[in-house]
Write a protein that holds these residues in place. Sequence first.
Motif: not given
Ligand SMILES: Nc1ncnc2c1ncn2[C@@H]1O[C@H](COP(=O)(O)OP(=O)(O)OP(=O)(O)O)[C@@H](O)[C@H]1O
Length: 420
Positions: A307-309, A311-313, A350-352, A369-373, A377-383
């Motif tokens: 899902a992050n990939a 979003d990044a695309l 891996k995304d482009t 931590f999030t850069t999304k509005p 994004g809640t900034g929880l996905g990667l954590y």
């Molecule tokens: N594949 C990616 N390409 C570019 N930036 C990324 C990618 N994956 C993560 N990021 C950056 O890392 C931040 C944190 O990602 P994370 O998944 O934790 O939270 P999020 O996607 O913002 O919100 P959510 O909780 O909905 O996942 C993102 O807001 C984005 O800035």
Amino acid sequence: MTQKILFVDDEESFPSLIRRHFRKQIRAGEMDCVFAANGLEALQTIQADAEVDIVFTDINMPQMDGLTLLEKVHAFKPQMKMVVVSAYNDMKNIRTAMNRGAFDFLTKPIDFQDLEITIQRAIKEVAELKESQNRLHSVQTQMIQSEKMSALGELIAGVAHEINNPVGFITANLETTEEYLTGLAEVVQLYQKQFPDINEVISEKVKDVDVEYIIDDIPELVSSMKEGTQRIVNLSTSLRTFSRSDVSNKVEFNIHDGIDSTVTILKHRLKANIQRPEIKIVKEYGDLPLVECFPGQLNQVFMNLIANAIDALDEYNDGLDFEAAEAHLNIIAITTKVTGNSEKVAIQIKDTGKGIPQEAINKIFEHLFTTKPPGKGTGLGLYISRQIVEERHRGKLMCNSTPGEGTEFIIEIPIVSPPD
Ligand SMILES: Nc1ncnc2c1ncn2[C@@H]1O[C@H](COP(=O)(O)OP(=O)(O)OP(=O)(O)O)[C@@H](O)[C@H]1O
Ligand SMILES: [Mg+2]
């Protein structure tokens, strides 16, 4: 880590004395000293600056004395380590301070060796407290998340099960319908052959409903309905694979099934839209053994990363016109292999997309931590993904990115789960 310490004393020369004595620690970034000339000033500093965790305070001061400060601070920050500096032999005040929860006391004139030992002890306790708070916080998030996921998982599995029944009888009836329709078509064709001279009413009707066309179209019609039901069956299987809620024990799992079910669930997000063409998933699967894991949780990691990939695309294509977006390779490559002396599997996603700026790369795994509005994004996905991979599976989750070119995440999981 820099430890911020507040010294409270109305003696004017006090700050320079402390700064001089601790100049090395201050220069090395181990200590940061802040000062207040009385209790009131100290209280304001503590309220404004959450980083102050240790306070050394004199007792007799104008405006607010040290013992009142102690009481007021502990009322809203009980974990504050407060050391009271009293006159030698002032047992009454020392007792009051200790009764009000002071961490320790020192006597005047200050013995710097004693002061240093007390500071080190306070720093150690603050660090231990923070560590246990972090651990608590992380366990709490994990519990909330796994509870949410298992509730959601049960719901999805339930819906998938409910879908299976009606799809089951559509599939079965479709076979019969095909048989009936073919039979009827054969009868009509036989009639046409045996009785070519039909009356006007019938010939009008034959033309009107376009019998020739219908007979021709029946096989295609049925086969597209079959394909449709097959897709529903696949989706429901994917939903059930995705939402496996093996929470208590690790089980052997085919990682590729997990990735495939996640991609199926995210299919609607890969489709072309007005901003960009379709995102292609390029799979390069190695020959993987079954892996001991919590399948539902690993699927959640795949979901977060893919899902992050996407979003990044999307963000990469956002500023482009459709032609430029079409010229860009919109790809998510998913590669799997066995590594680390055949002890681990590695999954690379891996995304482009737009990539991650240098200054953000160290923060992406941080809580919230999030850069999304907001709302996106809640900034929880990667954590959470890192917790699942590293704490629950003793694996590794790593990231490399080139801004403007793309990002790769690598998940490594031991094939045989190490004992806890
Ligand atoms: N594949 C990616 N390409 C570019 N930036 C990324 C990618 N994956 C993560 N990021 C950056 O890392 C931040 C944190 O990602 P994370 O998944 O934790 O939270 P999020 O996607 O913002 O919100 P959510 O909780 O909905 O996942 C993102 O807001 C984005 O800035
Ligand atoms: Mg995310």
